[in-house]
Motif scaffolding. Structure first.
Motif, PDB file in Angstrom:
ATOM      1  N   LEU A  79     -86.785 -60.427  -4.269  1.00 47.74           N
ATOM      2  CA  LEU A  79     -85.381 -60.061  -4.393  1.00 47.74           C
ATOM      3  C   LEU A  79     -84.613 -61.372  -4.393  1.00 47.74           C
ATOM      4  N   VAL A  80     -83.837 -61.596  -5.418  1.00 47.28           N
ATOM      5  CA  VAL A  80     -83.156 -62.879  -5.601  1.00 47.28           C
ATOM      6  C   VAL A  80     -81.651 -62.657  -5.488  1.00 47.28           C
ATOM      7  N   LEU A  81     -80.996 -63.438  -4.668  1.00 47.98           N
ATOM      8  CA  LEU A  81     -79.545 -63.366  -4.557  1.00 47.98           C
ATOM      9  C   LEU A  81     -78.904 -64.377  -5.495  1.00 47.98           C
ATOM     10  N   SER A  82     -77.678 -64.112  -5.872  1.00 47.38           N
ATOM     11  CA  SER A  82     -76.998 -64.986  -6.823  1.00 47.38           C
ATOM     12  C   SER A  82     -76.682 -66.355  -6.244  1.00 47.38           C
ATOM     13  N   ASP A  83     -76.809 -66.505  -4.914  1.00 43.29           N
ATOM     14  CA  ASP A  83     -76.594 -67.819  -4.312  1.00 43.29           C
ATOM     15  C   ASP A  83     -77.911 -68.585  -4.131  1.00 43.29           C
ATOM     16  N   ALA A  84     -78.966 -68.140  -4.852  1.00 43.97           N
ATOM     17  CA  ALA A  84     -80.250 -68.860  -4.920  1.00 43.97           C
ATOM     18  C   ALA A  84     -81.066 -68.760  -3.637  1.00 43.97           C
ATOM     19  N   ARG A  85     -81.079 -67.572  -3.033  1.00 43.87           N
ATOM     20  CA  ARG A  85     -82.014 -67.281  -1.952  1.00 43.87           C
ATOM     21  C   ARG A  85     -82.924 -66.150  -2.391  1.00 43.87           C
ATOM     22  N   VAL A  86     -84.152 -66.141  -1.874  1.00 43.90           N
ATOM     23  CA  VAL A  86     -85.117 -65.124  -2.277  1.00 43.90           C
ATOM     24  C   VAL A  86     -85.764 -64.488  -1.046  1.00 43.90           C
ATOM     25  N   LEU A  87     -86.186 -63.251  -1.225  1.00 39.08           N
ATOM     26  CA  LEU A  87     -86.849 -62.491  -0.174  1.00 39.08           C
ATOM     27  C   LEU A  87     -88.165 -61.948  -0.723  1.00 39.08           C
ATOM     28  N   ASP A  88     -89.252 -62.169   0.006  1.00 36.95           N
ATOM     29  CA  ASP A  88     -90.557 -61.660  -0.404  1.00 36.95           C
ATOM     30  C   ASP A  88     -90.572 -60.150  -0.175  1.00 36.95           C
ATOM     31  N   LEU A  89     -90.607 -59.388  -1.264  1.00 37.81           N
ATOM     32  CA  LEU A  89     -90.522 -57.938  -1.151  1.00 37.81           C
ATOM     33  C   LEU A  89     -91.810 -57.308  -0.636  1.00 37.81           C
ATOM     34  N   ARG A  90     -92.912 -58.010  -0.695  1.00 38.70           N
ATOM     35  CA  ARG A  90     -94.145 -57.471  -0.110  1.00 38.70           C
ATOM     36  C   ARG A  90     -93.966 -57.276   1.398  1.00 38.70           C
ATOM     37  N   THR A  91     -93.320 -58.245   2.032  1.00 37.07           N
ATOM     38  CA  THR A  91     -93.072 -58.158   3.471  1.00 37.07           C
ATOM     39  C   THR A  91     -91.919 -57.214   3.775  1.00 37.07           C
ATOM     40  N   ALA A  92     -90.832 -57.359   3.022  1.00 40.33           N
ATOM     41  CA  ALA A  92     -89.639 -56.567   3.309  1.00 40.33           C
ATOM     42  C   ALA A  92     -89.881 -55.077   3.125  1.00 40.33           C
ATOM     43  N   LEU A  93     -90.745 -54.709   2.192  1.00 35.72           N
ATOM     44  CA  LEU A  93     -91.027 -53.299   1.931  1.00 35.72           C
ATOM     45  C   LEU A  93     -92.373 -52.859   2.496  1.00 35.72           C
ATOM     46  N   ALA A  94     -92.994 -53.745   3.268  1.00 37.22           N
ATOM     47  CA  ALA A  94     -94.290 -53.438   3.899  1.00 37.22           C
ATOM     48  C   ALA A  94     -95.293 -52.928   2.866  1.00 37.22           C
ATOM     49  N   ALA A  95     -95.408 -53.672   1.755  1.00 41.39           N
ATOM     50  CA  ALA A  95     -96.306 -53.292   0.664  1.00 41.39           C
ATOM     51  C   ALA A  95     -97.035 -54.545   0.193  1.00 41.39           C
ATOM     52  N   PRO A  96     -98.154 -54.897   0.828  1.00 40.72           N
ATOM     53  CA  PRO A  96     -98.838 -56.170   0.547  1.00 40.72           C
ATOM     54  C   PRO A  96     -99.292 -56.347  -0.894  1.00 40.72           C
ATOM     55  N   GLU A  97     -99.555 -55.248  -1.601  1.00 38.72           N
ATOM     56  CA  GLU A  97    -100.038 -55.331  -2.980  1.00 38.72           C
ATOM     57  C   GLU A  97     -98.921 -55.168  -4.010  1.00 38.72           C
ATOM     58  N   LEU A  98     -97.692 -55.175  -3.570  1.00 36.03           N
ATOM     59  CA  LEU A  98     -96.558 -54.914  -4.455  1.00 36.03           C
ATOM     60  C   LEU A  98     -96.420 -55.980  -5.530  1.00 36.03           C
ATOM     61  N   THR A  99     -96.100 -55.549  -6.735  1.00 34.24           N
ATOM     62  CA  THR A  99     -95.674 -56.426  -7.827  1.00 34.24           C
ATOM     63  C   THR A  99     -94.355 -55.884  -8.357  1.00 34.24           C
ATOM     64  N   VAL A 100     -93.695 -56.649  -9.209  1.00 35.35           N
ATOM     65  CA  VAL A 100     -92.450 -56.136  -9.786  1.00 35.35           C
ATOM     66  C   VAL A 100     -92.727 -54.883 -10.606  1.00 35.35           C
ATOM     67  N   ARG A 101     -93.856 -54.847 -11.284  1.00 34.28           N
ATOM     68  CA  ARG A 101     -94.152 -53.665 -12.099  1.00 34.28           C
ATOM     69  C   ARG A 101     -94.369 -52.425 -11.234  1.00 34.28           C
ATOM     70  N   THR A 102     -95.129 -52.553 -10.143  1.00 35.36           N
ATOM     71  CA  THR A 102     -95.330 -51.380  -9.291  1.00 35.36           C
ATOM     72  C   THR A 102     -94.044 -50.989  -8.573  1.00 35.36           C
ATOM     73  N   LEU A 103     -93.172 -51.954  -8.322  1.00 33.65           N
ATOM     74  CA  LEU A 103     -91.866 -51.626  -7.764  1.00 33.65           C
ATOM     75  C   LEU A 103     -91.065 -50.793  -8.767  1.00 33.65           C
ATOM     76  N   LEU A 104     -91.116 -51.171 -10.040  1.00 29.06           N
ATOM     77  CA  LEU A 104     -90.385 -50.433 -11.067  1.00 29.06           C
ATOM     78  C   LEU A 104     -90.889 -49.001 -11.197  1.00 29.06           C
ATOM     79  N   GLU A 105     -92.158 -48.773 -10.872  1.00 27.59           N
ATOM     80  CA  GLU A 105     -92.701 -47.423 -10.923  1.00 27.59           C
ATOM     81  C   GLU A 105     -92.035 -46.511  -9.892  1.00 27.59           C
ATOM     82  N   ARG A 106     -91.370 -47.091  -8.899  1.00 26.89           N
ATOM     83  CA  ARG A 106     -90.654 -46.328  -7.869  1.00 26.89           C
ATOM     84  C   ARG A 106     -89.165 -46.675  -7.897  1.00 26.89           C
ATOM     85  N   TRP A 107     -88.638 -47.010  -9.055  1.00 20.84           N
ATOM     86  CA  TRP A 107     -87.320 -47.618  -9.173  1.00 20.84           C
ATOM     87  C   TRP A 107     -86.216 -46.790  -8.528  1.00 20.84           C
TER      88      TRP A 107
END
Length: 331
Positions: A30-58
């Protein structure tokens, strides 16, 4: 790409990307417009997450992304020092040809036979009439690209030794959020999660089959070399783009502006392209629908890509990409 630190990376409060720390596995961010990023695998408790699998649950995940973006207390990392990859690995790429009126006219004039008796003005007028007829008959032109052609928005682009006339084509790309099959134009936009940009490189010398002219175009050879589709840097949600039909598409080559056109010049908009592709194929989450490229390609300018050339692309609200051309080394 060097940027103004006071300038936001994209429109809206957040976007999606795929990034990595040196020597580490890429992660969905997850990228903020002020140039900070968050690892979504940790934030969503999904170690195997990719952007594509995230889109499958958009539809399920989008509200959560909004909440995470508003929480400044998360484990945010600075974007500086991270490598930015292509934001998604699609299963399918639907590419549009001849979708910008002025671009098609310019290309058709550039590809005229040497013995064509028409003046340039006559040729342009005839081709413009063809474009108007296509729009009236509602017939987009869509073909298939290969995911293996995708590379990151700041990666070098290797020009194959066989490519005699490599050319640039910066394009708006819609990113699909849920399976779409035979959807109407009116239903199409809710199937789009967001937008990114793609530079859909083409070797003009191999577009048309000289040995079998009746077959027509050879998109496999002309467009699908490894790295011929720099993608990203971000997927910006549709809610942050007010009107995909009114964005500025700009490509600079070695600092000189080559393409600078509004998506208003598209013959068929995003909803029509998504609907049209879905009539024949099922679009899947993470798939890309490229919408064609505006006027200003290399064939128009008489300048084709060479070793050392640097392309810089921007589309309103979607960020910027910068890629350097490198000639293929002899094996």
């Amino acid at each position: 790409m060097k940027r103004d630190v006071d300038s936001p990376l994209f429109s809206g409060s957040f976007a999606l990307g795929t990034v990595s720390a040196p020597g580490r596995t890429p992660f969905p961010a997850l990228v903020l417009s002020d140039a900070r990023v968050l690892d979504l695998r940790t934030a969503l408790a999904a170690p195997e997450l990719t952007v594509r699998t995230l889109l499958e649950r958009w539809n399920e995940v989008l509200p959560r992304l909004r909440s995470l973006a508003a929480d400044t207390a998360g484990d945010w990392l600075p974007l500086d020092g991270l490598r930015i990859h292509a934001p998604v690995e699609p299963r399918q790429i639907f590419q549009s040809g001849a979708n910008y009126r002025q671009h098609v006219i310019d290309l058709a004039v550039a590809h005229r036979s040497p013995d064509d008796p028409r003046t340039v003005e006559e040729a342009r007028a005839e081709i413009a009439a063809v474009m108007d007829r296509r729009a009236a008959e509602d017939l987009p032109y869509v073909f298939i690209g290969l995911p293996s052609a995708i590379t990151g928005p700041y990666d070098d682009v290797v020009l194959p030794a066989w490519a005699e006339k490599p050319d640039w084509e910066l394009e708006l790309a819609a990113v699909i959020a849920k399976p779409a099959y035979r959807v109407s134009v009116e239903e199409a936009l809710p199937y789009v999660a967001g937008y990114t940009m793609a530079n859909d490189l083409t070797d003009r010398a191999t577009v048309f089959r000289q040995d079998m002219p009746a077959i027509g175009t050879d998109w496999l050879r002309s467009k699908n070399a490894p790295g011929f589709t720099p993608l990203g840097p971000w997927i910006v949600p549709t809610e942050s783009i007010a009107d995909s039909g009114d964005l500025r598409v700009t490509l600079k080559l070695n600092g000189e502006t080559m393409q600078d056109e509004s998506t208003k010049d598209m013959i068929f908009g995003v909803a029509r392209m998504v609907s049209y592709a879905s009539q024949s194929a099922q679009l899947l989450p993470g798939d890309l629908v490229l919408t064609g490229s505006p006027a200003g390609n290399g064939m128009h300018w008489g300048w084709l890509l060479r070793d050392g050339d640097v392309m810089e692309g921007t589309i309103t609200g979607l960020g910027a990409q910068r890629t350097r051309c490198v000639a293929e080394k002899p094996s």
